[in-house]
Design a protein around this motif. Structure first.
Motif, PDB file in Angstrom:
ATOM      1  N   HIS A   1       8.421  -7.696 -32.012  1.00 34.61           N
ATOM      2  CA  HIS A   1       9.763  -7.222 -32.345  1.00 34.61           C
ATOM      3  C   HIS A   1       9.820  -6.891 -33.832  1.00 34.61           C
ATOM      4  CE1 HIS A   1      10.355  -9.623 -28.649  1.00 34.61           C
ATOM      5  NE2 HIS A   1      11.205  -8.656 -28.356  1.00 34.61           N
TER       6      HIS A   1
ATOM      7  N   GLN B   1      12.672  -2.229 -27.781  1.00 35.64           N
ATOM      8  CA  GLN B   1      11.739  -3.247 -28.261  1.00 35.64           C
ATOM      9  C   GLN B   1      11.493  -4.298 -27.181  1.00 35.64           C
ATOM     10  OE1 GLN B   1      10.061  -3.385 -31.098  1.00 35.64           O
ATOM     11  NE2 GLN B   1      11.209  -2.435 -32.744  1.00 35.64           N
TER      12      GLN B   1
ATOM     13  N   GLY C   1       5.522   2.145 -26.314  1.00 37.17           N
ATOM     14  CA  GLY C   1       5.201   0.973 -27.119  1.00 37.17           C
ATOM     15  C   GLY C   1       3.767   0.511 -26.995  1.00 37.17           C
TER      16      GLY C   1
END
Length: 274
Positions: free
Chosen positions: A57, A68, A126
């Motif tokens: 994070h 996130q 991500g």
């Protein structure tokens, strides 16, 4: 006005371009096959070569925090597919070969992706943090990086507790932008990956002690203003050190940065160029 690429004309042309690139990669891998690592072992190799932990994070500008959280989910799904993989002599590691295509049916969620100089949500987003971690670890080994892509020319987010030099990141897109390295040594290596509540953890292990150590440093870093735009500049060097004598064996320039800054630059110390 900058002419649009075929992939930028519409969602349909984008999908056509993606499918074309995936097909090209499949054809390339069929015509020029590599011996890809696919054997795993729950038994850890005896020597720890290098380890690193990456905070999951992180503050990325004004990015939605939900993305996130979703990134953490994506990392937890992908990590077991890579962890414990053995990379034997003459074998190559391929991230996408092990992880496969991300999809909703597999549990992947919308995370942060970069498209056309902008942040947007995307399934499996991500996972570049995963290949960032692997890349940083492999830079500290004698393994040969054979495929590495970067968000070249762009500085997307301001620094918030940066631990590794700018410019050592990776860009991946299934399956045509991959992250690959080859084991050209006589040793066998093993990647160990885990995800905690706060960090993505990685370690490279080997069956033998390493003769050399590797150190990556950024030098000559500064911001410049050129024709009204701000750029981030710098060089990244890798030093190879003989562990027995401490002597410098080699210093190699591995990346030169000249990246356009895409965030607020009012707090930066900027060199004016005329």
């Amino acid at each position: 006005m900058k002419r649009k690429l075929f992939s930028e004309l519409s969602p349909l042309t984008y999908e056509i371009s993606v499918k074309k690139n995936i097909l090209q990669r499949n054809v390339q891998d069929f015509i020029q096959p590599e011996k890809l690592a696919q054997t795993k072992s729950d038994t850890l190799l005896p020597v720890s070569v290098y380890k690193h932990a990456s905070l999951i994070h992180r503050k990325l500008g004004n990015t939605d925090l939900t993305l996130q959280e979703n990134k953490a989910t994506n990392l937890r799904l992908a990590a077991p597919k890579v962890s414990n993989i053995l990379i034997k002599p003459n074998e190559s590691f391929s991230f996408w070969h092990l992880v496969g295509k991300c999809s909703v049916s597999k549990g992947y969620k919308n995370g942060v992706t970069i498209f056309n100089d902008a942040v947007r949500p995307g399934i499996g987003g991500g996972l570049c943090q995963f290949t960032n971690l692997i890349h940083w670890i492999i830079l500290h080994s004698p393994l040969e990086i054979t495929e590495h892509h970067h968000h070249d020319g762009l500085d997307l987010f301001p620094d918030y507790g940066r631990k590794i030099p700018f410019g050592t990141g990776t860009s991946i897109v299934y399956n045509y932008l991959d992250y690959r390295f080859k084991n050209n040594t006589q040793n066998t290596y093993q990647l160990i990956i885990s995800v905690s509540e706060t960090h993505l953890n990685g370690e490279l292990r080997s069956d033998n002690e390493q003769k050399n150590s590797y150190h990556i440093r950024a030098e000559n870093e500064y911001f410049s203003r050129e024709n009204g735009q701000v750029f981030r500049n710098g060089q990244i060097f890798r030093k190879c050190i003989d562990k027995r004598t401490g002597n410098l064996l080699e210093k190699t320039l591995i990346k030169e940065n000249h990246a356009r800054v895409l965030y607020d630059t009012t707090h930066l110390d900027i060199r004016e160029t005329y």
